[in-house]
Design a protein around this motif. Structure first.
Motif, PDB file in Angstrom:
ATOM      1  N   VAL A   1       0.165   5.475   0.853  1.00  0.00           N
ATOM      2  CA  VAL A   1      -0.781   6.531   1.206  1.00  0.00           C
ATOM      3  C   VAL A   1      -0.024   7.848   1.306  1.00  0.00           C
ATOM      4  CG1 VAL A   1      -2.465   7.356   2.885  1.00  0.00           C
ATOM      5  CG2 VAL A   1      -2.211   4.892   2.487  1.00  0.00           C
ATOM      6  N   GLU A   2      -0.219   8.691   0.339  1.00  0.00           N
ATOM      7  CA  GLU A   2       0.361  10.034   0.312  1.00  0.00           C
ATOM      8  C   GLU A   2       1.886  10.039   0.470  1.00  0.00           C
ATOM      9  OE1 GLU A   2      -2.834  13.205   1.742  1.00  0.00           O
ATOM     10  OE2 GLU A   2      -2.177  11.938   3.414  1.00  0.00           O
TER      11      GLU A   2
ATOM     12  N   THR B   1       0.851  -1.192   0.000  1.00  0.00           N
ATOM     13  CA  THR B   1       0.000   0.000   0.000  1.00  0.00           C
ATOM     14  C   THR B   1       0.881   1.234   0.000  1.00  0.00           C
ATOM     15  OG1 THR B   1      -0.111   0.059   2.420  1.00  0.00           O
ATOM     16  CG2 THR B   1      -1.869  -1.125   1.260  1.00  0.00           C
TER      17      THR B   1
ATOM     18  N   LEU C   1      -7.733   9.701  -2.012  1.00  0.00           N
ATOM     19  CA  LEU C   1      -7.932   9.025  -0.729  1.00  0.00           C
ATOM     20  C   LEU C   1      -9.385   8.631  -0.512  1.00  0.00           C
ATOM     21  CD1 LEU C   1      -5.733  11.114   1.744  1.00  0.00           C
ATOM     22  CD2 LEU C   1      -5.222   8.887   0.747  1.00  0.00           C
TER      23      LEU C   1
ATOM     24  N   ALA D   1      -3.607   7.572  -2.976  1.00  0.00           N
ATOM     25  CA  ALA D   1      -3.199   6.308  -2.382  1.00  0.00           C
ATOM     26  C   ALA D   1      -3.306   5.203  -3.417  1.00  0.00           C
ATOM     27  CB  ALA D   1      -4.070   5.976  -1.170  1.00  0.00           C
TER      28      ALA D   1
END
Length: 267
Positions: free
Chosen positions: A192-193, A190, A223, A200
């Motif tokens: 995220v930012e 993953t 997101l 993401a």
């Protein structure tokens, strides 16, 4: 000497073409000359030759140059001959339509990832095409999926520096090792930012017949559309299944992964 001059001319022409892939679609002769390190007259001659061949176009009003449409033929031929692109195209298109997110496939080119294709979902539109663009490996989910095929030592040799793009970017190899270990254990990564604020992705590796990681597949978006707290398990399962389908098409016959039932969301 003639052979050397011919080689230099080809190198200059390739240098001129590469300038147009660096983020500015339209350039003046002086921009090209400065970027390649040529005189104005030499840059002008190179552009005129490339224009005659259809590799660049010149706007008759502004006088600015851009890549020519004939380049599309070359790009299409390259992609159509690439085995990962052939196996992944329909799978990625279906994934984007099913999830409403962007679906992307990339390979590693040196210390960067190189996008082979992308499809937009209704929840993640883009005003530009990702194919042909590059991104850092350590700051993307796709990059982590690709790096999972390398050892910790190999990653340290490949990536001497881990520059920060946002406050959430991984900037130490110890933390990157931990992220790759998690990726390998659960079968997906993953992000995220870590590369851009407000975005993401979830990514999984693609393997060839030898079992080597040769590409990565991701779904990405804002997101609010990715919504990892609520969608991570479902997105991860879908991405792993799609990546495994592409891997099988490339001749991989490794053990099938068990569909994810639950995922602990990391902070």
């Amino acid at each position: 000497m003639a052979s050397e001059t011919g080689t230099q001319s080809v190198e200059r022409a390739l240098g001129v073409l590469r300038v147009f892939t660096a983020g500015r679609p339209e350039l003046r002769v002086s921009d090209v000359a400065s970027a390649v390190g040529l005189s104005l007259s030499t840059a002008s001659r190179q552009l005129q030759t490339l224009e005659a061949a259809g590799f660049v176009d010149r706007d008759p009003v502004s006088g600015l140059y851009r890549l020519g449409l004939d380049m599309v033929s070359f790009g299409g031929a390259v992609l159509n001959s690439h085995p990962v692109h052939r196996e992944a195209r329909q799978v990625a298109q279906n994934l984007a339509a099913e999830l409403g997110l962007g679906a992307n496939v990339a390979v590693r080119r040196g210390d960067e990832l190189f996008y082979l294709l992308n499809f937009e979902g209704r929840l993640a539109p883009r005003p530009f095409v990702l194919a042909g663009q590059r991104n850092p490996l350590h700051a993307t989910g796709l990059g982590k999926a690709l790096l999972s095929g390398l050892s910790s030592t190999e990653r340290r040799v490949l990536l001497e520096d881990l520059p920060a793009y946002t406050p959430r970017t991984i900037v130490t190899h110890d933390n990157l090792d931990q992220a790759i270990s998690t990726t390998s254990a659960r079968g997906y990564a993953t992000e995220v930012e870590e590369l851009a604020l407000g975005r993401a992705c979830v990514a999984a590796p693609i393997r060839d017949g030898s079992g080597a990681v040769v590409a990565g597949l991701s779904v990405s978006g804002p997101l609010s559309a990715i919504d990892l707290p609520n969608r991570e398990a479902g997105l991860a399962s879908a991405v792993i299944e799609a990546a495994d389908s592409i891997s099988i098409g490339l001749g991989y016959h490794g053990p099938a992964r068990v569909p994810l039932q639950s995922v602990v969301v990391e902070s």
